[in-house]
Design a protein around this motif. Structure first.
Motif, mmCIF file in Angstrom:
data_model
loop_
_atom_site.group_PDB
_atom_site.id
_atom_site.type_symbol
_atom_site.label_atom_id
_atom_site.label_comp_id
_atom_site.label_asym_id
_atom_site.label_seq_id
_atom_site.Cartn_x
_atom_site.Cartn_y
_atom_site.Cartn_z
ATOM 1 N N ASP A 245 35.620 45.604 41.396
ATOM 2 C CA ASP A 245 36.110 44.234 41.618
ATOM 3 C C ASP A 245 35.127 43.193 41.093
ATOM 4 N N GLU B 21 34.942 42.996 37.273
ATOM 5 C CA GLU B 21 36.147 42.327 36.765
ATOM 6 C C GLU B 21 36.049 40.807 36.974
ATOM 7 N N GLU B 22 35.619 40.397 38.163
ATOM 8 C CA GLU B 22 35.474 38.964 38.456
ATOM 9 C C GLU B 22 34.513 38.283 37.488
ATOM 10 N N SER C 231 32.380 44.324 31.215
ATOM 11 C CA SER C 231 33.027 45.603 30.898
ATOM 12 C C SER C 231 32.276 46.747 31.571
ATOM 13 N N SER D 271 48.852 44.593 41.267
ATOM 14 C CA SER D 271 48.838 44.142 39.868
ATOM 15 C C SER D 271 48.453 45.308 38.971
ATOM 16 N N GLU D 272 48.665 45.105 37.677
ATOM 17 C CA GLU D 272 48.309 46.140 36.701
ATOM 18 C C GLU D 272 46.808 46.446 36.781
ATOM 19 N N ASN D 273 46.003 45.396 36.977
ATOM 20 C CA ASN D 273 44.553 45.571 37.099
ATOM 21 C C ASN D 273 44.178 46.373 38.329
ATOM 22 N N GLU D 274 44.840 46.067 39.440
ATOM 23 C CA GLU D 274 44.568 46.813 40.681
ATOM 24 C C GLU D 274 44.909 48.285 40.499
ATOM 25 N N ARG E 47 44.950 49.915 37.667
ATOM 26 C CA ARG E 47 43.999 50.505 36.714
ATOM 27 C C ARG E 47 42.699 50.885 37.440
ATOM 28 N N LYS E 48 42.200 49.979 38.286
ATOM 29 C CA LYS E 48 40.960 50.249 39.026
ATOM 30 C C LYS E 48 41.167 51.407 40.019
#
Length: 275
Positions: free
Chosen positions: A62, A65-66, A70, A181-184, A186-187
């Protein structure tokens, strides 16, 4: 038949916990098919040992990403960071990607890697992340292998229910069973991928020869031994976490406690085979 089988598994696990010469907390929960759950003192806080590394990794994902950083970005692992028990930073100081450092922290439980990440994140950030994610028994107060901190009364804590909530949520997110979300997603997929890479086969997997997929994290200290994660086998999924503590370190040491964890896991596996 289903409820009789559930009663039997509950009895067996409760008997094992009662016979353990120390304290045993556990959660067994089916994640698909007919619901079954056995929980023994699941909400009680326990010294986490290396199971704290799972929330640390989730927190790292998290924060990177914030900050728009990378996972492939490099970070120094200095001579001062390197602990005697490392298997991967024993060649000396070097730069490694966040991905690599996190990978070793999870799959080898590398303490050098954990300390590098905890130092970069800071305890206040890790602890506020845990509170925001409703992991109310989870707290990081010391670096790995910092025995002075333990003597001063600082330690790392978790509860079986906190650990289960985090890992089950990440697993469901990664499968699209929970909205995110897509990001959540992915993580969450990355976290589960790392847990599936765990190279510790001597606790939950000790007596299991059937080669299930197991996304788990173990941890032990002198009088603490835990292993917890999600099993997948022949279309069946379940969570099992066994947390043992409070044994004396002589008659019952952490290696013997890990064998008990293995026996619990074998009982659960046999139950799941028959379902």
């Amino acid at each position: 038949k289903g409820s009789t089988m559930s009663a039997t598994i509950s009895e067996k696990l409760n008997d094992m916990a009662a016979a353990f010469p120390g304290k045993m907390q556990l959660i067994f929960r089916t994640l698909n098919g007919a619901p079954c759950e056995v929980a023994i003192s699941p909400d009680e806080r326990v010294v986490s040992a290396s199971t704290i590394k799972v929330p640390v990794f989730a927190c790292l994902l998290d924060f990177l990403e914030e900050d728009g950083i990378s996972l492939d970005a490099l970070h120094p692992v200095t001579k001062e960071d390197i602990l005697d028990d490392t298997l991967v930073f024993d060649t000396g100081a070097r730069e490694a990607s966040w991905y690599e450092i996190a990978w070793w922290m999870i799959v080898n439980s590398d303490n050098t890697a954990a300390n590098v990440l905890m130092r970069a994140l800071t305890f206040p950030k890790i602890n506020s992340w845990c509170r925001e994610h409703n992991l109310l028994s989870t707290r990081a107060e010391r670096m790995m292998l910092d025995y002075d901190a333990i003597r001063q009364g600082r330690n790392n804590y978790i509860s079986p229910s906190d650990y289960a909530a985090l890992v089950i949520r990440e697993d469901r997110l990664s499968r699209g069973e929970e909205r995110g979300s897509e990001n959540e997603r992915r993580k969450a997929s990355l976290l589960m991928q790392f847990l599936r890479g765990n190279r510790d086969y001597d606790a939950l997997l000790r007596y299991i020869y059937e080669q299930p997929v197991c996304a788990h994290k173990s941890g032990d200290l002198d009088t603490v031994a835990h292993d917890a994660g999600i099993f997948e086998w022949q279309g069946k999924r379940w969570f099992l976490g066994v947390f043992t503590s409070g044994f004396d370190g002589t008659d019952m040491d952490y290696e013997t406690a890990r064998a008990w964890i293995g026996r619990i896991s074998r009982i659960v596996f046999d139950y799941m085979k028959e379902r």
